[in-house]
Design a protein around this motif. Structure first.
Motif, PDB file in Angstrom:
ATOM      1  N   ALA A 239      59.643  35.669  53.326  1.00  0.00           N
ATOM      2  CA  ALA A 239      59.426  36.002  54.682  1.00  0.00           C
ATOM      3  C   ALA A 239      60.352  36.854  55.549  1.00  0.00           C
TER       4      ALA A 239
ATOM      5  N   GLN B 289      50.181  25.445  53.556  1.00  0.00           N
ATOM      6  CA  GLN B 289      51.732  25.365  53.362  1.00  0.00           C
ATOM      7  C   GLN B 289      52.547  26.668  53.784  1.00  0.00           C
TER       8      GLN B 289
ATOM      9  N   ARG C 219      61.601  26.311  46.254  1.00  0.00           N
ATOM     10  CA  ARG C 219      60.411  27.098  46.465  1.00  0.00           C
ATOM     11  C   ARG C 219      60.431  27.248  48.081  1.00  0.00           C
ATOM     12  N   GLU C 220      60.895  26.353  48.848  1.00  0.00           N
ATOM     13  CA  GLU C 220      60.934  26.599  50.256  1.00  0.00           C
ATOM     14  C   GLU C 220      61.864  27.792  50.529  1.00  0.00           C
TER      15      GLU C 220
ATOM     16  N   GLY D  87      60.295  31.064  49.619  1.00  0.00           N
ATOM     17  CA  GLY D  87      59.275  31.554  50.820  1.00  0.00           C
ATOM     18  C   GLY D  87      60.141  31.927  51.923  1.00  0.00           C
ATOM     19  N   LEU D  88      61.143  31.301  52.229  1.00  0.00           N
ATOM     20  CA  LEU D  88      61.930  31.809  53.632  1.00  0.00           C
ATOM     21  C   LEU D  88      62.429  33.262  53.286  1.00  0.00           C
TER      22      LEU D  88
ATOM     23  N   ASN E 189      58.225  27.084  60.377  1.00  0.00           N
ATOM     24  CA  ASN E 189      59.632  26.711  60.309  1.00  0.00           C
ATOM     25  C   ASN E 189      60.554  28.052  60.446  1.00  0.00           C
TER      26      ASN E 189
ATOM     27  N   THR F 286      55.463  27.041  56.071  1.00  0.00           N
ATOM     28  CA  THR F 286      56.715  27.675  55.775  1.00  0.00           C
ATOM     29  C   THR F 286      57.183  28.609  56.879  1.00  0.00           C
ATOM     30  N   LEU F 287      56.178  29.530  57.209  1.00  0.00           N
ATOM     31  CA  LEU F 287      56.474  30.579  58.181  1.00  0.00           C
ATOM     32  C   LEU F 287      56.789  29.853  59.658  1.00  0.00           C
TER      33      LEU F 287
ATOM     34  N   GLY G 187      49.600  27.223  43.575  1.00  0.00           N
ATOM     35  CA  GLY G 187      50.096  26.047  44.011  1.00  0.00           C
ATOM     36  C   GLY G 187      50.324  26.126  45.593  1.00  0.00           C
ATOM     37  N   VAL G 188      50.484  27.445  46.184  1.00  0.00           N
ATOM     38  CA  VAL G 188      50.825  27.469  47.478  1.00  0.00           C
ATOM     39  C   VAL G 188      49.350  27.668  48.455  1.00  0.00           C
TER      40      VAL G 188
END
Lengths: 244, 244, 244, 244
Positions: free
Chosen positions: A188, B210, A180-181, A184-185, B217, B214-215, B205-206
DNA sequence: TATGAATGAGGATTCATTCAT
DNA sequence: GATGAATGAATCCTCATTCAT
């Protein structure tokens, strides 16, 4: 700066009658992409598209069935073209960050050269409901998967245990775990790229390569590194993405 | 005398006749944002908007002139609301990265809570020609400026000479010099945020926090750091962006 | 020879603007019946109907939704009118054959006075698929049921045992038993009537009463009786069906 | 070389190129009758007809000129076929009622076996204006004349003076005198038959012979006789109409 | 003989917008 | 302040029909 043949054909096409179907179909798609890209799906009229294509409306319907089908055909053609352009711009034997850089360069180059197509994919298709959005989503997922894989490859290239200590007890080689991480990346990154595409095309004097560099700085080095004087740079003297 | 259910406004407001104009106008804008957000600008019909607002069509025209004007009014109202929500979510006395984090949190929270408004701003307005796109561009530029300033502030907070060595011979405190680069970075960050907004809202669920993490990071630490086990984290124990 | 008011209104209606909806709707139906009856469902154009009704096309759609709905509304209105005309023409206290005669007279009179309506019901509706055919079938069944009941009543009036000996061992008072046979007879009678309607209207000098008489001879007395000199005749000197 | 299935004529004829014109024309008429019968004249498209016939559209035009001409050709062919079927089903040396019975049987048999043709004749042709309706009217008149003659023959077979007493002072052998009356009767009988054809074809389990019997009961014996227990029956044990 | 390519004309439907009250 | 009645102008789409080969 050379416009691809099909963009030309859509415009200056002498109204030569009786062409083979395949050719006419491409002309129609050329015209449709233009009109859809500029006016938007709903505001585009089949009349205008037919006129720009240099044919009568019934012929458009004969070959492409309906406005929806025509739009879908545009999306598909342009999605395929974009994905192919990106793939073609990447040399798969380079390190991950280089591949990413080249891919981004190809992406910015292609979208810059085909603004209407990009508008169709990025704006129009997503704004007009499932049948169309799904079409782009498919393409986007292909690209996101491509990027995801690059990110994971990059992780593998970096010190595994370093990555491991961030997410203690997990095998960094396992591509599934931080899924999931990573999703997301990738999301983005692709979003940033899409956004930069518009910016680069609208800002005079910004080349695809520069835009790609900016994004690499942002994405790979991170703002933190950047501010502390560690910008990202291609490892050796860069021959650049081999795109036009 | 109870009016039949059908004439009750679907927005929940009872259709008491003779409301003050300002209230009626807001009801109309509420309805319009909903319809525009869901159907899209062109597919939205004034009929439907009037019905949802619980008024007759001529009244909509009396107050808001035309479909274009109505749409513009929606965009303006929602753009303002979004910018205010982001501003309100940021404590200006924190370090730059924290401010950025909080701003992103507020952004994701607001867009998550107002999906129709976000659709109007992010999709519809940009998809339907200059008059509307310009309206959003103004808002976007405001946000990009805000972010740019945060990035520069961050640079100033970091070691000046470190930044300086990246672009040797330039005064890092001078906010103009790496201007284009910074503008590109801000653009990319905002683009990534916009893209993540859609993703976060669509992925169950996000939470906004969170998504903001994520962003951060991605943006602050960068993929490079991330892979080497140096994710970004708020400096002290995080109370989180003080948004609802 | 007097045309009913609604037929007039469809034609000479001064284009008085702003009439109440109910009135306009009737005007539209008048026009539609005319056009549908003369051109046929498919060949009729909404343009022409709107023009004959003296309104703009959008108003027709606003009030009647679609060509299909408009057609259905025509069928329903005219079916109802026809059934009512027949019912109104029959005095239920007379013997069965007299009732049948009067009903036929009313039928021929009504169809003769409203040829377009009759064309809509008899030809157009049956020629254009289930949704419409079903509508007429309902009406037809109502009439067939009416006729069936008259036939059975007639049977009861005649010597029961006579009927009984033809279908030995069956109770002639039981209305269910010769059901299929009776259904076929009623069908044939109605069909003959429908056919005679066209003939009577097309043959100059044939009045509804004469047509009804012819059919009674055919149906009640039968060709056999007829040829042997036993034509059917109303029992007493006939005042005729009290229709215009 | 086997051609792909799609180019095989749906009518079952293999699309061997260069067929004699007469054959091709029949294939086209077959297809046209089917499409016209099922879709209706206006809804039928030349495209569909050409495809079903297994030829290209221009060929249809080459052979049959226009949609109108094609439709007319269908009507003519099927009208002729129906009349011939009825004639062939009647043995002219039998008594009038037997002839009538056989004719009806042949009629129901033919319409039952060719529902599309019957739809073309009975519904489509009459629903679409004079040029076509006239074509069927011609056929109908031929049949009505045939029936008229049978009725008169029947009258002559019955006791002349009996018939004479009904219309006192008139010579029953003079075929002209009760002309209008007889015309009406024939019209009614044919109408009843047409109507029953649809009913019989739509009602499962009703054979042509049963339908003919029902109608003979109705027409020859009359409802009056029927109710008094005197149904019509063929004089000797019936070999039935010698139709297939 | 036979057809792939092409179109003029028209039909249903919808919509933003405005009177007249 | 508020609305029922009404429409001009498009838009999508289909079809009978014809070239050019």
């Amino acid at each position: 700066m050379v416009r691809p043949a099909r963009t030309l054909s859509a415009m200056g096409a002498v109204k030569t009658k009786r062409m083979p179907r395949a050719v006419r179909e491409q002309q129609m798609l050329d015209a449709a992409v233009r009109i859809f890209g500029q006016r938007g799906y709903m505001a585009a009229s089949m009349d205008e598209i037919a006129e720009l294509a240099g044919v009568s409306k019934p012929l458009v319907y004969l070959y492409l069935n309906s406005k929806e089908d025509l739009f879908t055909a545009c999306i598909r053609r342009e999605a395929k073209a974009l994905v192919e352009a990106v793939r073609a711009g990447v040399r798969r034997d380079l390190p991950a960050d280089r591949q990413l850089w080249e891919g981004l360069g190809a992406f910015f180059a292609h979208t810059g050269e085909n603004p209407d197509a990009w508008s169709v994919l990025h704006l129009q298709a997503r704004t007009h409901g499932e049948p169309f959005a799904a079409e782009v989503t498919a393409m986007r997922e292909e690209i996101v998967a491509f990027v995801t894989q690059l990110i994971l490859a990059g992780a593998r290239e970096a010190l595994p245990q370093a990555f491991g200590c961030a997410r203690a007890g997990r095998d960094p080689h396992d591509p599934d775990l931080p899924e999931r991480e990573v999703a997301g990346l990738a999301e983005a990154l692709v979003g940033a790229a899409e956004s930069l595409a518009a910016w680069a095309n609208a800002t005079p004097g910004v080349t695809p390569r520069q835009a790609a560099g900016t994004l690499m700085n942002f994405a790979w080095a991170g703002l933190g590194d950047l501010m502390e004087g560690r910008p990202w740079a291609p490892e050796e003297e860069p021959p650049g993405p081999h795109v036009a």
